[in-house]
Design an enzyme around this catalytic site. Sequence first.
Site, PDB file in Angstrom:
ATOM      1  N   ASP A  37       0.821  -1.235   0.000  1.00 10.17           N
ATOM      2  CA  ASP A  37       0.000   0.000   0.000  1.00 10.17           C
ATOM      3  C   ASP A  37       0.843   1.269   0.000  1.00 10.17           C
ATOM      4  OD1 ASP A  37       0.658  -0.201   2.746  1.00 10.17           O
ATOM      5  OD2 ASP A  37      -1.375   0.231   3.442  1.00 10.17           O
ATOM      6  N   SER A  68     -12.484   4.334  27.854  1.00 12.46           N
ATOM      7  CA  SER A  68     -12.376   3.019  27.226  1.00 12.46           C
ATOM      8  C   SER A  68     -12.712   1.981  28.287  1.00 12.46           C
ATOM      9  CB  SER A  68     -10.951   2.804  26.717  1.00 12.46           C
ATOM     10  OG  SER A  68     -10.667   1.413  26.647  1.00 12.46           O
ATOM     11  N   SER A 125      -5.671  -4.644  12.940  1.00 14.16           N
ATOM     12  CA  SER A 125      -6.086  -3.243  12.782  1.00 14.16           C
ATOM     13  C   SER A 125      -7.042  -2.757  13.854  1.00 14.16           C
ATOM     14  CB  SER A 125      -6.698  -3.008  11.398  1.00 14.16           C
ATOM     15  OG  SER A 125      -5.730  -3.205  10.433  1.00 14.16           O
ATOM     16  N   SER A 127      -6.271  -0.484  15.833  1.00 10.93           N
ATOM     17  CA  SER A 127      -6.118   0.973  15.874  1.00 10.93           C
ATOM     18  C   SER A 127      -6.972   1.643  14.797  1.00 10.93           C
ATOM     19  CB  SER A 127      -4.653   1.377  15.758  1.00 10.93           C
ATOM     20  OG  SER A 127      -4.076   0.803  14.621  1.00 10.93           O
ATOM     21  N   ASP A 171      -5.575  -0.146   6.099  1.00 16.12           N
ATOM     22  CA  ASP A 171      -6.375  -0.562   7.253  1.00 16.12           C
ATOM     23  C   ASP A 171      -7.602   0.328   7.439  1.00 16.12           C
ATOM     24  OD1 ASP A 171      -4.255  -2.257   7.474  1.00 16.12           O
ATOM     25  OD2 ASP A 171      -3.340  -1.219   9.170  1.00 16.12           O
TER      26      ASP A 171
HETATM   27  C1  GLA Z   1       0.122  -2.335   8.421  1.00 12.33           C
HETATM   28  C2  GLA Z   1      -0.130  -0.955   7.853  1.00 12.33           C
HETATM   29  C3  GLA Z   1      -0.739  -1.056   6.454  1.00 12.33           C
HETATM   30  C4  GLA Z   1       0.079  -1.969   5.562  1.00 12.33           C
HETATM   31  C5  GLA Z   1       0.389  -3.291   6.261  1.00 12.33           C
HETATM   32  C6  GLA Z   1       1.323  -4.154   5.465  1.00 12.33           C
HETATM   33  O1  GLA Z   1      -1.097  -2.993   8.632  1.00 12.33           O
HETATM   34  O2  GLA Z   1      -0.997  -0.231   8.691  1.00 12.33           O
HETATM   35  O3  GLA Z   1      -0.863   0.239   5.897  1.00 12.33           O
HETATM   36  O4  GLA Z   1       1.246  -1.345   5.116  1.00 12.33           O
HETATM   37  O5  GLA Z   1       0.938  -3.085   7.538  1.00 12.33           O
HETATM   38  O6  GLA Z   1       0.712  -4.617   4.306  1.00 12.33           O
END
Ligand code: GLA
Length: 381
Positions: A37, A68, A125, A127, A171
């Site tokens: 990305d 939280s 992800s 975050s 993400d």
């Molecule tokens: C993390 C980053 C993404 C991407 C992945 C690897 O999740 O937040 O933007 O670069 O690593 O594919």
Amino acid sequence: MPAEAAVRSAFAARFGRAPEGVWAAPGRVNLIGEHTDYNDGFVFPLAIDRRVTVVAARRLDDLLRILSLEKGLTEVPLSGLQPGAVEGWAAYVAGAVWSLAQEGVRVGGLDLVLTSDVPVGSGLSSSAAVECSTLLAARDLYGGPQDPIQLARIAQRAENEMVGVPCGIMDQTASMACTAGHVLLLDTRSLTTRQIPFDLARAGLSLLVIDTRVSHALADGAYAERRGVCQQAARLLGIPALRDATEAMLEASRDRLGELHYRRARHVVRENGRVLEVVRVLNLGQPDRIGPTLTASHASLRDDYQVSAAELDLAVETATTAGALGARMTGAGFGGCALALVPAGATGTVAEAITRTFADRRLQAPTVFPVAPVDGASRLP
Ligand code: GLA
């Protein structure tokens, strides 16, 4: 207690009033397209049934009060928000509000309560789910763009600038823009998307996530280092980004690139090709045939890009030996999760093989669970 009821009742107990609404944003797994990305390439994630749920209400002053259920209470005045001002988990929440304000939206104070069942630090992800759920709440209460891609960029800016992690756009886009039953093809150069059907049940398949619970440190420099090497490689090749490279180009410039840059770039070029190959096969309605491409992606991340970990390699090898059609690490790497595409009848065998193998080697017990594609972030009714 279900997440929504839990945040509602905590809001009433802590703030003595009812929230104005409830929002949720999911975590994601990336089916394929890793470390592409930030090279203007292709990614192919799906949102998963693990999410951050947030309730919120406006305040008359400029205070941000964030509770939280997992981490406790933080208070920050909006006027004090700037990169580096907020530490830890609250930076993701405050960052999303700050980033919306950077768009020119007149954002005022907020009371927020959030809870998450996305495992933290596992590369799923969590975050982005915090950023996207908070951002939708702030947007609905104070105004701002409707377009999910524009919102993803605002959420990414929160992470890049307020949290200080130089992540790409995958993400946040996955959390904002995925749809149930589909994998999201994102061209990170044009930011155009396509929803590709991925009906696991109909194909008699299951997608397992194997969380090694070895925690990766995205912010610790290795990720930024890979990003830098890719930029240098593109510069040496005289192209805007590795998206524009071909294998022939890399071969012709192998000496100039040097072995390290050559191998990093080769991963990116081939990985982009693998994304398009998986899309092609899914469009033919043959999800049972993408396995070898997933496993090839893992080998490339392990050998050329060198972001795997012993536990991830073991998970992938054990899964494929036990009957998975394909498996790979997912996310940034250095620990976190692998995914395995498994015939529905073999999920028990594969999960048991992984549990047994990790126990035999006296490694921390991984958690193994199935995921299926769900919708991206939304306001709940
Ligand atoms: C993390 C980053 C993404 C991407 C992945 C690897 O999740 O937040 O933007 O670069 O690593 O594919």
